[in-house]
Design a protein around this motif. Structure first.
Motif, mmCIF file in Angstrom:
data_model
loop_
_atom_site.group_PDB
_atom_site.id
_atom_site.type_symbol
_atom_site.label_atom_id
_atom_site.label_comp_id
_atom_site.label_asym_id
_atom_site.label_seq_id
_atom_site.Cartn_x
_atom_site.Cartn_y
_atom_site.Cartn_z
ATOM 1 N N LYS A 1 7.222 9.456 -6.853
ATOM 2 C CA LYS A 1 7.906 8.716 -5.787
ATOM 3 C C LYS A 1 8.718 9.637 -4.878
ATOM 4 O O LYS A 1 9.484 9.151 -4.033
ATOM 5 C CB LYS A 1 8.812 7.649 -6.391
ATOM 6 C CG LYS A 1 8.063 6.437 -6.931
ATOM 7 C CD LYS A 1 9.031 5.330 -7.297
ATOM 8 C CE LYS A 1 8.293 4.062 -7.681
ATOM 9 N NZ LYS A 1 9.209 2.947 -7.998
ATOM 10 N N GLU B 1 3.889 4.069 -3.157
ATOM 11 C CA GLU B 1 3.899 2.655 -3.492
ATOM 12 C C GLU B 1 5.284 2.228 -3.991
ATOM 13 O O GLU B 1 6.003 3.003 -4.630
ATOM 14 C CB GLU B 1 2.864 2.351 -4.578
ATOM 15 C CG GLU B 1 1.425 2.556 -4.145
ATOM 16 C CD GLU B 1 0.978 1.515 -3.140
ATOM 17 O OE1 GLU B 1 1.539 0.393 -3.153
ATOM 18 O OE2 GLU B 1 0.090 1.830 -2.323
ATOM 19 N N LYS B 2 5.637 0.982 -3.736
ATOM 20 C CA LYS B 2 6.939 0.469 -4.167
ATOM 21 C C LYS B 2 7.004 0.256 -5.683
ATOM 22 O O LYS B 2 8.044 0.473 -6.300
ATOM 23 C CB LYS B 2 7.236 -0.851 -3.457
ATOM 24 C CG LYS B 2 7.423 -0.728 -1.948
ATOM 25 C CD LYS B 2 7.737 -2.084 -1.341
ATOM 26 C CE LYS B 2 7.972 -1.960 0.167
ATOM 27 N NZ LYS B 2 8.297 -3.268 0.783
ATOM 28 N N ASP C 1 5.684 0.743 -9.675
ATOM 29 C CA ASP C 1 4.988 1.489 -10.720
ATOM 30 C C ASP C 1 4.950 0.608 -11.965
ATOM 31 O O ASP C 1 5.999 0.172 -12.449
ATOM 32 C CB ASP C 1 5.714 2.798 -11.064
ATOM 33 C CG ASP C 1 5.209 3.956 -10.218
ATOM 34 O OD1 ASP C 1 4.066 3.874 -9.750
ATOM 35 O OD2 ASP C 1 5.968 4.921 -10.023
#
Length: 346
Positions: free
Chosen positions: A214, A331-332, A334
């Motif tokens: 991230k 991506e927001k 996981d």
């Protein structure tokens, strides 16, 4: 001549042996039952009697009328008086504690605790901190149409007293899929809770780590607040928390703005134990005060079952890590599904 002198002595020894059968503790109940064995514990609600014929028996203290012990015990009464001695019944339905300093006459229901000489008062033992430890590990792999390798390790140390819980924890997750790193994150933290009144508690916690997938080079969440136990039973706990947090997230990419903000710290912990298995759910939600749409939320649920050895367990679960405003191209959410081996010891 020697035989004549020895005969009276032998008869005396035999007579003494026959007149003193094997000594044992005796517990009598209101229903008229007379149980013989060894009193190992009286705790204010029940009496534990060890027997050769039925193993360990637990008898409700309120149903007991007489107790007799053949060896001294430390006895603490409900008023706080402590005396060491043997316990014998009295003709009027009470019990008598016979010690070197005198005699106390009381009733069975007034006995709050007993313990053997050389042992510690159970009330004091309960106040002593108890440490427990946990280590988990799992390794996954796949070859063929795609290549995948993943590993996760974690550790936890917990210190528990009747009013406090202190935990240290750490975890590292790594996964590589088809030559690309899909998970690379680390965390370490400390969590302290003090149960100051009934179901109410206050807490302080701090967690730091990184998430390279991230693009988070370093994050830290420091928080303090209040907790409340909606359910507080021996086999089920439901605790909610709410407090003040400071959240920091530093991104490696200079184009992504770092997060430095005070915010709300909220969480929910649920734990249910049945037999030797356990179901656990944890949720945290940390939004920033200056913008509530900028938040981080985590969730983990797992089911834990024992293996052949009591110290080994298997944990099956899922965890989610959601950042509302991740770095560019990230991506927001996981999501991790896991099967982990757990080692517990004290």
């Amino acid at each position: 001549m020697q035989t004549r002198n020895l005969l009276p002595l032998a008869l005396a020894v035999l007579s003494a042996f026959l007149s003193n059968p094997a000594r044992a503790d005796v517990v009598e109940t209101k229903s008229g039952s007379r149980l013989i064995g060894k009193v190992t514990q009286i705790d204010g609600t029940s009496i534990t009697l060890s027997t050769d014929y039925a193993g360990s028996l637990t008898i409700k203290q309120s149903e007991v009328t007489h107790v007799q012990t053949d060896t001294p015990l430390f006895v603490r009464l409900s008023g706080g008086t402590v005396m060491a001695g043997t316990v014998t019944p009295t003709p009027d339905g009470k019990i008598q504690i016979n010690g070197s300093d005198g005699v106390i006459i009381t009733s069975v229901d007034k006995v709050a605790a007993t313990w053997a000489p050389g042992s510690v008062d159970p009330a004091l033992a309960a106040l002593e901190p108890k440490w427990s430890y946990e280590a988990t590990a799992d390794i996954t792999g796949k070859t063929g149409n795609s290549e995948q390798f993943g590993t996760a390790i974690s550790g936890r140390a917990k210190r528990v007293t009747p009013t406090e819980v202190l935990q240290f924890y750490t975890a590292y997750n790594y996964q590589k899929s088809d030559g690309e790193t899909s998970d690379d994150r680390f965390k370490a933290g400390i969590d302290y809770a003090n149960n100051f009144s009934g179901r109410k508690s206050w807490y302080v916690r701090d967690e730091a780590g990184f998430d390279r997938v991230k693009d988070i080079e370093l994050y830290n969440i420091a928080a303090t607040g209040l907790g409340y136990d909606f359910i507080k039973k021996p086999k089920q706990i439901l605790t909610a928390r709410i407090g003040l947090a400071f959240r920091y997230e530093g991104y490696e990419n200079p184009a992504t703005e770092d997060v430095k903000s005070f915010g709300l710290d909220s969480g929910l912990h649920h734990e249910y134990t049945f037999k030797d298995s356990k179901l656990v759910n944890d949720i945290t939600f940390v939004p920033a005060f200056d913008d509530f749409t900028n938040y981080r939320a985590t969730h983990e649920s797992y089911f834990e079952i024992p293996l052949m050895s009591p110290v080994w367990k298997l944990r099956l679960g899922v965890s989610n890590d959601y950042t509302s405003r991740p770095g560019s191209g990230v991506e927001k959410m996981d999501t991790t599904y896991f099967t982990r081996f757990v080692l517990n010891w004290k």
